[in-house]
Design an enzyme around this catalytic site. Structure first.
Site, PDB file in Angstrom:
ATOM      1  N   ASN A 159       0.905  -1.132   0.099  1.00 56.44           N
ATOM      2  CA  ASN A 159      -0.066   0.169  -0.230  1.00 56.44           C
ATOM      3  C   ASN A 159       1.083   1.338  -0.019  1.00 56.44           C
ATOM      4  OD1 ASN A 159      -2.794   1.416   0.590  1.00 56.44           O
ATOM      5  ND2 ASN A 159      -1.281   2.091   2.239  1.00 56.44           N
ATOM      6  N   GLU A 160       0.648   2.086  -0.986  1.00 56.17           N
ATOM      7  CA  GLU A 160       1.436   3.461  -1.028  1.00 56.17           C
ATOM      8  C   GLU A 160       2.982   3.330  -0.867  1.00 56.17           C
ATOM      9  OE1 GLU A 160      -1.067   6.219   0.912  1.00 56.17           O
ATOM     10  OE2 GLU A 160      -2.891   5.907  -0.474  1.00 56.17           O
TER      11      GLU A 160
END
Length: 502
Positions: A159-160
């Site tokens: 994630n990110e």
């Protein structure tokens, strides 16, 4: 000024992916009773197909454990909580869109964490053990739920990684992706895997570098993921974080930009693009999420995003969420479509209205879309304006001429705005209580419902004429449904004797 629109009899397919996927907080929240109640409430009406959230491999899920005995360390995989979470999803007719992250305590290489619940964001101490964790988890899921079921669950790597959610370098993320994607495909080639799950910072460099890495290394890659938020820089004030907002079309522009970059790589160009998080503000303490403004604002995004993205997952469905501590009151600026105590927020209805949209789009502009389904028209209108400037935006007024689909129809209108489906305003009128008694909760739930009105609609020369007025920070849906008038079957019916019945 009234805008007059002659709606055509036919149009083009409406690419509406509003209900493909929705976000959640970390997966372990599904062990809480209120979370499950919110999921049931959402699925009864909105029928999302997939749910995506953080924390699959965080220690609160308990999957990865190491034990020592007789001088040897053994790995143990514990799927007790994972089974409960996935069972809850499937019982509510929603499937996981799995995100691989964050790092288990026994595999971490550092102390960097994210959120109140301290998800570790460091690279693994052993990429081989990380891959084995993925393989064992997927094999367990296949054993429990069946191979043909599990291969329909998309998998996103991390994630990110382009911001503080990844303590490693870009190159280390690519290494993580390689081990992860190959591990997924070793279980079953049909399982779809993708990334890079970035947010809108340094976007082009990350996307191009990721694409080139995957092409050069012939990496498994089935779809592209990224996130979109449309808030400007935050201002911190006590319990809140405030934002001004960009235009909602900023997200549409980001989708176009992503597709343009993808088009430069023939191997990538036609891959699905999944927006695995989107919202206005990117923090769960911003009041915008609880407002009628947000409902109208997000409607503009949903009206067009499907032209460029195969899904766009609203972050999140529920305010049972703990990234920035336990929520402090029923309305606190949380991301959710549903507030604590199962109170529907205005943006809940944005998704409900778009879930009812027809599959054929006849007309669209910045404030209105006209769609047609098998047996009805569905018209959705919105009018957003940030009233912190002390002004209100003018009403959006339309007169629509629409080809008839029957001599007589019922026109049903639902409105969100003002004092309708605006429970935060009612909560404010109550004095902003921190906790609710039973009477207050009953009042708030009632205040969360849209205003519904209806009227008869008759064709004239093969058309319906429909007036639409959308005040400032309102969202509305109109359904035109043909009816069969059976009045003549009521012997002795006299309209004059029905005390004003029309």
């Amino acid at each position: 000024m009234v805008k007059k629109i002659d709606v055509p009899a036919s149009g083009k397919p409406f690419k509406n992916n509003a209900n493909y996927c929705v976000g959640t907080g970390r997966m372990g929240l599904a062990l809480q009773q209120e979370y499950v109640e919110h999921l049931k409430l959402v699925q009864e009406t909105l029928h999302f197909r997939y749910i995506r959230g953080h924390g699959l491999f965080c220690d609160d899920m308990g999957i990865y454990r190491e034990y020592g005995m007789d001088g040897k360390t053994s790995t143990f995989y514990n799927f007790t909580y994972l089974d409960r979470v996935i069972d809850t999803y499937l019982e509510n007719n929603i499937r996981p869109f799995l995100e691989l992250g964050f790092m288990p305590e026994k595999l971490k290489t550092g102390e960097q964490t994210i959120f109140y619940w301290k998800g570790n964001v460091t690279p693994p101490s052993s990429y081989e053990k990380w891959a084995e964790l993925i393989i064992n988890t997927l094999n367990h899921l296949i054993d429990r739920y069946g191979r043909e079921e599990v291969i329909t669950w998309p998998i996103e790597v991390w994630n990110e990684p382009n911001i503080q959610f990844w303590a490693g370098t870009m190159e280390e993320y690519f290494k993580l992706y390689e081990y992860s994607a190959k591990a997924v495909k070793s279980v079953d080639e049909r399982i779809q895997v993708g990334g890079p799950a970035i947010c809108g910072i340094d976007t082009e460099r990350w996307l191009r570098s990721f694409f080139e890495f995957c092409i050069e290394k012939n990496m498994p890659l089935d779809f592209i993921t990224r996130h979109c938020y449309t808030a400007n820089e935050p201002t911190n004030r006590g319990h809140y974080i405030y934002h001004t907002m960009m235009e909602p079309t900023r997200m549409i522009d980001e989708l176009k930009e992503t597709r343009k970059i993808m088009a430069d790589y023939p191997q990538i160009a036609n891959m699905p693009l999944h927006i695995t998080e989107f919202n206005s503000s990117y923090v769960p303490l911003c009041p915008v999420h609880d407002t009628v403004f947000n409902a109208a604002y997000v409607a503009r995004i949903l009206s067009e995003a499907g032209e460029y993205a195969d899904s766009y997952s609203y972050w999140t469905f529920s305010d049972v969420f703990e990234e920035m501590d336990v929520p402090k009151s029923v309305f606190h600026g949380g991301f959710g479509l549903v507030a604590l105590n199962s109170i529907k927020k205005p943006t809940f209805y944005t998704f409900e209205f778009f879930s009812k949209a027809g599959n054929e789009m006849l007309y669209r502009d910045d404030n209105l879309i006209v769609t047609k389904g098998d047996d009805r028209y569905v018209i959705i209108g919105w009018n957003w304006h940030d009233m912190r400037d002390g002004k209100t935006a003018p009403d959006k007024d339309y007169v629509l001429t629409i080809p008839s689909i029957g001599k007589q129809a019922i026109l049903i209108k639902k409105e969100v705005g003002g004092s309708h489906a605006n429970p935060m305003q009612t909560w404010s009128n109550m004095g902003k209580p921190r906790t609710l008694n039973k009477e207050q909760l009953k009042i708030l739930k009632a205040s969360a419902e849209p205003l519904q009105t209806d009227s008869k609609l008759f064709e004239q020369n093969g058309i319906y004429e429909v007036e639409v007025k959308i005040p400032c920070n309102y969202l509305c849906m109109l359904e035109i449904i043909p009816v069969k008038d059976e009045t003549e079957t009521y012997l002795g019916y006299d309209p004059n004797e029905f005390y004003g019945l029309k």
